[in-house]
Design a protein around this motif. Structure first.
Motif, PDB file in Angstrom:
ATOM      1  N   ALA A  27       5.154  22.646 -26.422  1.00 34.03           N
ATOM      2  CA  ALA A  27       4.114  22.561 -25.392  1.00 34.03           C
ATOM      3  C   ALA A  27       4.689  22.931 -24.027  1.00 34.03           C
ATOM      4  O   ALA A  27       4.023  23.580 -23.211  1.00 34.03           O
ATOM      5  CB  ALA A  27       3.524  21.157 -25.359  1.00 34.03           C
ATOM      6  N   SER A  32       0.329  26.014 -27.992  1.00 34.47           N
ATOM      7  CA  SER A  32      -0.588  25.003 -28.500  1.00 34.47           C
ATOM      8  C   SER A  32      -0.016  24.455 -29.804  1.00 34.47           C
ATOM      9  O   SER A  32       0.458  25.222 -30.643  1.00 34.47           O
ATOM     10  CB  SER A  32      -1.970  25.621 -28.738  1.00 34.47           C
ATOM     11  OG  SER A  32      -2.822  24.697 -29.366  1.00 34.47           O
ATOM     12  N   SER A 127      -2.056  20.151 -24.518  1.00 29.85           N
ATOM     13  CA  SER A 127      -1.890  21.244 -25.481  1.00 29.85           C
ATOM     14  C   SER A 127      -1.400  20.767 -26.847  1.00 29.85           C
ATOM     15  O   SER A 127      -1.166  21.581 -27.738  1.00 29.85           O
ATOM     16  CB  SER A 127      -0.926  22.292 -24.928  1.00 29.85           C
ATOM     17  OG  SER A 127       0.337  21.725 -24.673  1.00 29.85           O
TER      18      SER A 127
END
Length: 270
Positions: A27, A32, A127
């Motif tokens: 991240a 992601s 994320s």
């Protein structure tokens, strides 16, 4: 060579220490991440860990170190002793000396406290998506990456990503999907216990009450003791030869087996 896309998730299987750490690292690089954990709730398991400066330096970069500092111990030294006589044979300074020498602290910590600190940081990272109660049953590898088949609440769902990282432990089921060899029993057994400070314990004395990591050395075994949980507890581990046990985080074993293994050091076997 396939180029990873920040918009297509990287799949991580296992939300233990490794899985949470790699999710935060990815991240931090702009990826992601979808993290899958088969347990419905991350519960307190395991015992003590020693985190040397190369580990705490990474945890600092991941934004975890301050939360961890509050529940860990910075031991003053690593002390080596003969198990038979308890005589000190060597000492390596830690504490402020370690931080000055290596640019990062040396911590002793309970595994659950480290996992909790990592999880807290993961939950604040937009994320990273964490799915619990999600057991990965199969993985299909293809030109576009990988697709996982996941059993969640009795239903099979699929998750696709650029790649998958198997962080599901020493008995990984994911590694078997690529024909990797599973872990094999080494012939060594780790006996673990946590002694809470203030509990009566025969022979505890200064060896277990100080703020140091102590290793008791014998040709047939070794025993390590160090403080954890802000000094409120002591982690004990004895590594001996033994038979393979049931695959689990914690397996009860007869006390007489440990006593027999430590017979060469009467002071410790008490």
């Amino acid at each position: 060579m396939k180029t990873l896309s920040p918009d297509r998730p990287i799949l991580v299987v296992g939300a233990g220490i490794a899985g949470l750490t790699v999710a935060l690292a990815l991240a931090g690089r702009g990826f992601s991440v979808h993290l899958f954990e088969q347990a419905r709730k991350l519960e307190e398991v395991g015992a003590g860990l020693q985190l040397s400066p190369n580990a705490t330096r990474i945890l600092d970069r991941l934004g975890v170190i301050e939360r961890l500092r509050a529940v860990s111990v910075q031991p003053e030294a690593i002390v080596l002793r003969r198990a038979r006589s308890l005589r000190e044979i060597a000492r390596v300074p830690l504490g402020a000396a370690a931080a000055a020498r290596w640019g990062a602290p040396y911590f002793t910590v309970h595994r659950a406290d480290l996992q909790s600190a990592l999880l807290s940081r993961v939950e604040r990272e937009p994320s990273i998506r964490l799915s619990t109660g999600a057991a990965v049953r199969d993985a299909a590898y293809h030109a576009r990456g990988v697709t996982l088949s996941i059993d969640q609440a009795g239903s099979i769902i699929e998750a696709a990503g650029d790649l998958v990282i198997a962080a599901d432990g020493v008995w990984s089921t994911m590694r078997g999907t690529e024909d990797d060899k599973r872990g094999a029993f080494s012939g060594l057994t780790a006996w673990r216990a946590t002694l809470h400070r203030g509990e009566p314990a025969e022979g505890q004395g200064p060896v277990l009450s100080g703020s140091v990591v102590t290793a008791f050395l014998h040709r047939r075994f070794h025993v390590v003791a160090y403080p954890i949980r802000s000094g409120q507890a002591v982690n004990l581990v004895a590594v001996t030869r033994g038979e393979a046990l049931r695959r689990a985080w914690s397996v009860a074993a007869p006390r007489h087996e440990l006593e027999a293994a430590l017979a060469g050091a009467p002071a410790l076997s008490r």
